[in-house]
Motif scaffolding. Structure first.
Motif, PDB file in Angstrom:
ATOM      1  N   PRO A 136       1.022  -1.197   0.032  1.00  0.00           N
ATOM      2  CA  PRO A 136       0.093  -0.149   0.142  1.00  0.00           C
ATOM      3  C   PRO A 136       0.856   1.461   0.008  1.00  0.00           C
ATOM      4  CG  PRO A 136      -0.731  -1.418   1.637  1.00  0.00           C
ATOM      5  CD  PRO A 136       0.465  -1.984   1.341  1.00  0.00           C
ATOM      6  N   ARG A 137       1.888   1.053   0.701  1.00  0.00           N
ATOM      7  CA  ARG A 137       2.791   2.491   0.905  1.00  0.00           C
ATOM      8  C   ARG A 137       3.466   2.853  -0.617  1.00  0.00           C
ATOM      9  NH1 ARG A 137       4.309   4.785   5.419  1.00  0.00           N
ATOM     10  NH2 ARG A 137       4.872   6.230   3.879  1.00  0.00           N
ATOM     11  N   PHE A 138       3.979   1.748  -1.215  1.00  0.00           N
ATOM     12  CA  PHE A 138       4.625   2.325  -2.512  1.00  0.00           C
ATOM     13  C   PHE A 138       3.387   2.491  -3.537  1.00  0.00           C
ATOM     14  CE2 PHE A 138       8.454   0.062  -0.614  1.00  0.00           C
ATOM     15  CZ  PHE A 138       9.182   1.129  -0.822  1.00  0.00           C
ATOM     16  N   ILE A 139       2.331   2.076  -3.477  1.00  0.00           N
ATOM     17  CA  ILE A 139       1.288   2.382  -4.381  1.00  0.00           C
ATOM     18  C   ILE A 139       0.877   3.865  -3.975  1.00  0.00           C
ATOM     19  CG2 ILE A 139      -1.222   2.078  -4.712  1.00  0.00           C
ATOM     20  CD1 ILE A 139      -0.838  -0.957  -4.624  1.00  0.00           C
ATOM     21  N   ALA A 140       0.995   4.230  -2.762  1.00  0.00           N
ATOM     22  CA  ALA A 140       0.541   5.693  -2.388  1.00  0.00           C
ATOM     23  C   ALA A 140       1.555   6.600  -2.818  1.00  0.00           C
ATOM     24  CB  ALA A 140       0.338   5.402  -0.705  1.00  0.00           C
ATOM     25  N   VAL A 141       3.055   6.062  -2.892  1.00  0.00           N
ATOM     26  CA  VAL A 141       3.869   6.972  -3.278  1.00  0.00           C
ATOM     27  C   VAL A 141       3.652   7.371  -4.851  1.00  0.00           C
ATOM     28  CG1 VAL A 141       6.341   7.015  -4.425  1.00  0.00           C
ATOM     29  CG2 VAL A 141       5.787   5.948  -2.231  1.00  0.00           C
ATOM     30  N   VAL A 142       3.158   6.563  -5.640  1.00  0.00           N
ATOM     31  CA  VAL A 142       2.630   6.959  -6.912  1.00  0.00           C
ATOM     32  C   VAL A 142       1.193   7.726  -7.164  1.00  0.00           C
ATOM     33  CG1 VAL A 142       2.163   5.907  -9.473  1.00  0.00           C
ATOM     34  CG2 VAL A 142       3.799   4.912  -7.886  1.00  0.00           C
ATOM     35  N   ARG A 143       0.171   6.922  -6.430  1.00  0.00           N
ATOM     36  CA  ARG A 143      -0.999   7.371  -6.403  1.00  0.00           C
ATOM     37  C   ARG A 143      -1.214   8.889  -5.839  1.00  0.00           C
ATOM     38  NH1 ARG A 143      -6.370   5.235  -6.647  1.00  0.00           N
ATOM     39  NH2 ARG A 143      -7.686   7.059  -6.482  1.00  0.00           N
ATOM     40  N   PHE A 144      -0.692   9.153  -4.567  1.00  0.00           N
ATOM     41  CA  PHE A 144      -0.896  10.174  -3.977  1.00  0.00           C
ATOM     42  C   PHE A 144       0.496  11.289  -3.845  1.00  0.00           C
ATOM     43  CE2 PHE A 144      -3.572   7.115  -1.906  1.00  0.00           C
ATOM     44  CZ  PHE A 144      -4.739   7.451  -2.435  1.00  0.00           C
ATOM     45  N   HIS A 145       1.300  10.857  -4.821  1.00  0.00           N
ATOM     46  CA  HIS A 145       2.695  11.882  -4.437  1.00  0.00           C
ATOM     47  C   HIS A 145       3.426  11.587  -3.390  1.00  0.00           C
ATOM     48  CE1 HIS A 145       0.770  12.411  -8.604  1.00  0.00           C
ATOM     49  NE2 HIS A 145      -0.078  13.336  -8.309  1.00  0.00           N
ATOM     50  N   GLN A 146       3.457  10.687  -2.761  1.00  0.00           N
ATOM     51  CA  GLN A 146       4.154  10.594  -1.267  1.00  0.00           C
ATOM     52  C   GLN A 146       5.421  10.366  -1.410  1.00  0.00           C
ATOM     53  OE1 GLN A 146       1.724   7.816   1.134  1.00  0.00           O
ATOM     54  NE2 GLN A 146       0.284   9.162   1.307  1.00  0.00           N
ATOM     55  N   SER A 147       6.149  10.499  -0.194  1.00  0.00           N
ATOM     56  CA  SER A 147       7.722  10.559  -0.102  1.00  0.00           C
ATOM     57  C   SER A 147       8.197   9.145  -0.272  1.00  0.00           C
ATOM     58  CB  SER A 147       7.992  10.989   1.413  1.00  0.00           C
ATOM     59  OG  SER A 147       9.198  10.440   1.688  1.00  0.00           O
ATOM     60  N   PHE A 148       9.200   8.885  -1.391  1.00  0.00           N
ATOM     61  CA  PHE A 148       9.519   7.586  -1.518  1.00  0.00           C
ATOM     62  C   PHE A 148      10.215   6.962  -0.155  1.00  0.00           C
ATOM     63  CE2 PHE A 148      12.942   4.654  -2.678  1.00  0.00           C
ATOM     64  CZ  PHE A 148      12.233   3.474  -3.159  1.00  0.00           C
ATOM     65  N   LEU A 149      11.006   7.796   0.452  1.00  0.00           N
ATOM     66  CA  LEU A 149      11.865   7.532   1.748  1.00  0.00           C
ATOM     67  C   LEU A 149      10.869   7.285   2.779  1.00  0.00           C
ATOM     68  CD1 LEU A 149      14.643   7.478   3.173  1.00  0.00           C
ATOM     69  CD2 LEU A 149      14.315   9.761   3.656  1.00  0.00           C
ATOM     70  N   GLY A 150       9.916   7.896   2.968  1.00  0.00           N
ATOM     71  CA  GLY A 150       8.993   7.497   4.032  1.00  0.00           C
ATOM     72  C   GLY A 150       8.200   6.389   3.968  1.00  0.00           C
ATOM     73  N   ALA A 151       7.753   5.792   2.565  1.00  0.00           N
ATOM     74  CA  ALA A 151       7.418   4.320   2.294  1.00  0.00           C
ATOM     75  C   ALA A 151       8.508   3.437   2.436  1.00  0.00           C
ATOM     76  CB  ALA A 151       6.854   4.366   0.796  1.00  0.00           C
ATOM     77  N   LEU A 152       9.574   3.734   2.373  1.00  0.00           N
ATOM     78  CA  LEU A 152      10.589   2.794   2.360  1.00  0.00           C
ATOM     79  C   LEU A 152      11.207   2.389   3.832  1.00  0.00           C
ATOM     80  CD1 LEU A 152      12.893   1.488   0.589  1.00  0.00           C
ATOM     81  CD2 LEU A 152      14.570   3.137   1.227  1.00  0.00           C
ATOM     82  N   LEU A 153      10.848   3.585   4.706  1.00  0.00           N
ATOM     83  CA  LEU A 153      11.034   3.338   6.305  1.00  0.00           C
ATOM     84  C   LEU A 153       9.628   3.282   6.830  1.00  0.00           C
ATOM     85  CD1 LEU A 153      13.537   6.161   6.901  1.00  0.00           C
ATOM     86  CD2 LEU A 153      13.987   3.977   6.729  1.00  0.00           C
ATOM     87  N   HIS A 154       8.825   2.572   6.180  1.00  0.00           N
ATOM     88  CA  HIS A 154       7.415   2.435   6.617  1.00  0.00           C
ATOM     89  C   HIS A 154       7.413   1.778   8.138  1.00  0.00           C
ATOM     90  CE1 HIS A 154       3.106   1.352   6.989  1.00  0.00           C
ATOM     91  NE2 HIS A 154       3.346   0.121   6.722  1.00  0.00           N
ATOM     92  N   PRO A 155       7.967   0.692   8.336  1.00  0.00           N
ATOM     93  CA  PRO A 155       7.983   0.148   9.769  1.00  0.00           C
ATOM     94  C   PRO A 155       8.278   1.136  10.670  1.00  0.00           C
ATOM     95  CG  PRO A 155       9.189  -1.279   8.065  1.00  0.00           C
ATOM     96  CD  PRO A 155       9.103   0.038   7.471  1.00  0.00           C
ATOM     97  N   VAL A 156       9.422   1.950  10.427  1.00  0.00           N
ATOM     98  CA  VAL A 156       9.983   2.903  11.461  1.00  0.00           C
ATOM     99  C   VAL A 156       8.841   3.911  11.657  1.00  0.00           C
ATOM    100  CG1 VAL A 156      11.546   4.636  11.998  1.00  0.00           C
ATOM    101  CG2 VAL A 156      12.272   2.534  10.605  1.00  0.00           C
ATOM    102  N   GLY A 157       7.947   4.425  10.683  1.00  0.00           N
ATOM    103  CA  GLY A 157       7.044   5.315  10.893  1.00  0.00           C
ATOM    104  C   GLY A 157       5.755   4.681  11.704  1.00  0.00           C
ATOM    105  N   THR A 158       5.449   3.491  11.404  1.00  0.00           N
ATOM    106  CA  THR A 158       4.547   3.018  12.094  1.00  0.00           C
ATOM    107  C   THR A 158       4.733   2.738  13.478  1.00  0.00           C
ATOM    108  OG1 THR A 158       3.844   1.386  10.086  1.00  0.00           O
ATOM    109  CG2 THR A 158       2.804   0.677  11.969  1.00  0.00           C
ATOM    110  N   LEU A 159       5.908   2.033  13.917  1.00  0.00           N
ATOM    111  CA  LEU A 159       6.520   2.056  15.182  1.00  0.00           C
ATOM    112  C   LEU A 159       6.264   3.689  16.029  1.00  0.00           C
ATOM    113  CD1 LEU A 159       7.792   0.202  17.189  1.00  0.00           C
ATOM    114  CD2 LEU A 159       9.791   0.837  16.260  1.00  0.00           C
ATOM    115  N   ILE A 160       6.788   4.549  15.422  1.00  0.00           N
ATOM    116  CA  ILE A 160       6.571   5.822  15.831  1.00  0.00           C
ATOM    117  C   ILE A 160       5.001   6.295  16.200  1.00  0.00           C
ATOM    118  CG2 ILE A 160       7.013   8.446  15.602  1.00  0.00           C
ATOM    119  CD1 ILE A 160       9.549   7.529  14.053  1.00  0.00           C
ATOM    120  N   LEU A 161       4.218   5.679  15.271  1.00  0.00           N
ATOM    121  CA  LEU A 161       2.931   6.305  15.336  1.00  0.00           C
ATOM    122  C   LEU A 161       2.139   5.336  16.774  1.00  0.00           C
ATOM    123  CD1 LEU A 161       0.264   7.650  14.084  1.00  0.00           C
ATOM    124  CD2 LEU A 161       0.047   5.330  12.922  1.00  0.00           C
TER     125      LEU A 161
END
Length: 391
Positions: free
Chosen positions: A322-347
């Protein structure tokens, strides 16, 4: 190891599959092709200490095409140049009005009181509530009005394109799309008027005035900070329909500008969202089990059987999809998607931190006001906003 890997795969696959299904119905609004009467919209902007962004917000709103409009800004007792900047634009463009907010009454949250005052002063039947950090695209309002008509809803909302620059923004802000589309079945939301399916984005709401009044408007959610969920919930409690669209082509928003702002901004909403006492155990299980655990298991691959390794690979793929699809679909940060587990843990940490603050009775500070978390038997958690200097 086998059971853990299987559980992580199930917990990763559920939001991945729902995200994919939701993308088909979470569409960007189109422009109306009919040449009928131009819709009349009141663009309503609550603002408190917004001198950095208010001019750009008003200018972008004024550039809207295909509608008749007024732009009404309520200055909520700002301690900066917000009011002066709006007044300057109002002097050269009669479509702009500046309102000076009344003193915040006991038991009201600042933003909800500002929006309630704006709605009462609005001239038109379509009310567009807009945060001061949102920049409307030229056709944005016309698209949203078209979507309101096509969906036959009473209140519509959507997540604008989210601009992120700092690492913390890139890690956490894109999770808004992931949580919405990975855990809310949009088809069921549209088929039902049940308050449990309430969802929206507080940055951008378009409502019909008659429906707004029937739902009780912002007075119905006076104690909350989380209008994104609570305003649609109030409409649904009144038997009205709410809907969502992909607002990437409607507006742009940069919510936060630093790690501190991201943290405080998300903490203030957490206890009314996934971090509520009712949901936090489930949300922690789903987020850690499905989005963090697969990567940990993958890292332990040399010590696992081939089957566990295989399950971990598929689970990791599901968590990232979902995160890499969102990079394309919603013009999101590639780095943020790559570090998805880190972002989730912080959340998850952020949600527990917010809940502990609530349990300890600690207030939050936002826009120079203290917010006290209260608990109410019918609603779970709500917030009361107290100005620092009550007279």
């Amino acid at each position: 190891g086998m059971i853990l890997a299987a559980v992580s795969l199930i917990l990763a696959a559920i939001p991945a599959l729902l995200f994919m299904a939701n993308l088909r119905v979470y569409r960007r609004p189109s422009l109306s092709t009919t040449d009928g009467a131009r819709p009349s919209v009141s663009i309503l902007i609550p603002s408190r200490n917004e001198e950095q962004s208010i001019r750009a917000a008003v200018e972008a709103a004024l550039a809207s095409r295909g509608i008749e409009m007024e732009v009404v800004v309520l200055d909520d007792r700002s301690e900066d140049a917000t009011a002066a900047l709006v007044q300057e634009i109002a002097q050269r463009d009669p479509r702009v009005r500046l309102l000076l907010g009344a003193e915040l009454p006991e038991g009201w949250c600042g933003k909800q009181y500002a929006c309630w005052q704006l709605a009462r002063q609005a001239s038109h039947d379509l009310l567009l509530f807009l945060d001061a950090d949102v920049r409307l695209h030229a056709d944005g309002v016309a698209r949203l009005v078209t979507f309101l008509g096509e969906s036959q809803a009473d209140l519509v909302s959507g997540i604008p394109y989210q601009e992120t620059k700092t690492l913390f923004e890139r890690l956490l802000v894109p999770l808004i799309h992931f949580i919405l589309l990975g855990f809310l079945p949009l088809q069921r939301m549209r088929a039902s008027r049940h308050p449990a399916y309430a969802a929206g984005c507080g940055q951008l709401f378009l409502a019909r005035r008659s429906s707004y009044e029937k739902a009780g408007g912002h007075a119905a959610i006076r104690t909350t900070l989380h209008d994104g969920i609570e305003l649609p919930r109030a409409f649904r409690r009144a038997g009205l329909k709410t809907d969502l669209c992909d607002a990437t082509n409607v507006a742009t928003c940069r919510m936060y500008h630093s790690a501190g702002q991201v943290w405080h901004g998300l903490v203030k909403n957490a206890v009314e969202g996934l971090g509520s006492p009712r949901l936090i155990m489930l949300s922690t299980l789903l987020l850690l089990g499905g989005q963090v655990l697969p990567v940990i298991l993958l890292g332990l691959a040399p010590w696992q059987s081939a089957t566990v390794f295989g399950l971990s690979v598929v689970a990791t793929f599901c968590s990232y999809l979902p995160r890499f699809i969102a990079v394309v679909r919603f013009h999101q940060s590639f780095l943020g998607a790559l570090l998805h587990p880190v972002g989730t843990l912080i959340l998850v940490v952020l949600q527990w931190y917010a809940l502990l603050r609530y349990a300890w009775g600690l207030p939050s500070d936002w826009k120079g006001r203290n917010y006290m978390l209260l608990s109410s038997p019918d609603r779970g958690v709500s917030l009361s906003e107290r100005p620092e200097n009550t007279t």
